[in-house]
Design an enzyme around this catalytic site. Structure first.
Site, PDB file in Angstrom:
ATOM      1  N   HIS A   9      -0.176   6.933  13.962  1.00 58.81           N
ATOM      2  CA  HIS A   9      -0.759   6.368  12.749  1.00 58.81           C
ATOM      3  C   HIS A   9      -0.863   4.853  12.833  1.00 58.81           C
ATOM      4  CE1 HIS A   9       3.130   4.759  11.463  1.00 58.81           C
ATOM      5  NE2 HIS A   9       3.656   5.894  11.894  1.00 58.81           N
ATOM      6  N   HIS A 182       3.305  10.564  14.975  1.00 61.55           N
ATOM      7  CA  HIS A 182       4.246   9.447  14.822  1.00 61.55           C
ATOM      8  C   HIS A 182       4.873   9.100  16.164  1.00 61.55           C
ATOM      9  CE1 HIS A 182       4.000  10.232  10.443  1.00 61.55           C
ATOM     10  NE2 HIS A 182       3.824  11.468  10.875  1.00 61.55           N
TER      11      HIS A 182
END
Length: 240
Positions: A9, A182
């Site tokens: 992200h 992530h």
């Protein structure tokens, strides 16, 4: 050849504030939104048609995926969200400023919590405001399954069964996939895909919003080639 893109992200608010985030559902910063848009621009240049996408339950990863797919005009593809792709749970460190935590516990201890493979952080108290049981999005998960403080090893044990059961079949079928997740859930995938040893995997970094393109062999599920699309922000990769 099957194409797989892994993208961390874009910058989140707590990345900016240097805080342990883990399962806290913080949003992207303006820079993070720009990184996600840039990811879409970079992927567009590759001319990849995706068959499906996967992401976590956390909005910083979901938004990054949305913006990237919008940038390549492929928002219509199937998107699967699953908590097994969530970030590592930082337990009792959650929400703490990293430098203040170093000042309190010492650089060595914090380094062990952050960069060892199998040493978990202190567990989060069940009454803590950020205990995962307090979020409705996890209400369907058995309390015994909810993480309350994970090492990278424990994170890997959560991510890889999901990868093997839900994502690998698509790769074996020759589908082009994008996974928005992530730093630590992507490390778990990198460990499996590249065959990185336990002691080495904590040292690999995923830059925010920089897509990692893998040309995958459908039979071995190993990459024949791997590169970050933004070379100016690329990090070291394991040998292919």
């Amino acid at each position: 050849m099957t194409k797989l893109i892994l993208v961390r992200h874009g910058q989140s608010q707590w990345n900016l504030e240097n805080r342990f985030t883990g399962w806290v559902d913080v949003d992207l910063t303006e820079e993070g939104i720009a990184e996600a848009n840039k990811a879409g621009e970079l992927i567009l240049k590759e001319g990849i048609q995706f068959d499906a996408a996967f992401t976590s339950y956390q909005k910083r990863a979901i938004k990054t995926l949305w913006l990237a797919l919008e940038g390549i005009d492929q928002m219509y593809i199937p998107v699967t969200k699953d908590w097994h792709l969530n970030e590592r749970h930082y337990g009792g460190l959650t929400s703490l400023n990293k430098q203040e935590t170093r000042d309190k516990h010492g650089d060595e201890q914090v380094h062990i919590w952050r960069r060892s493979f199998d040493v978990p952080p202190p567990q989060i108290d069940k009454n803590h405001e950020y205990h995962p049981s307090k979020e409705v999005k996890y209400s369907h998960i058995a309390p015994s399954e909810l993480p309350t403080g994970e090492s990278l090893k424990i994170t890997t044990e959560r991510v890889l069964p999901y990868y093997k059961s839900q994502i690998v079949p698509h790769l074996k079928a020759g589908s082009n996939l994008i996974i928005s997740a992530h730093g630590n859930s992507l490390r778990a995938l990198m460990k499996e895909i590249f065959g990185v040893p336990d002691d080495d995997i904590p040292g690999f970094e995923f830059p925010t919003g920089n897509p990692l393109l893998l040309d995958m062999d459908e039979k071995t599920l190993k990459p024949k080639a791997a590169r970050y699309l933004d070379e100016s922000r690329a990090k070291e990769l394991p040998a292919v």
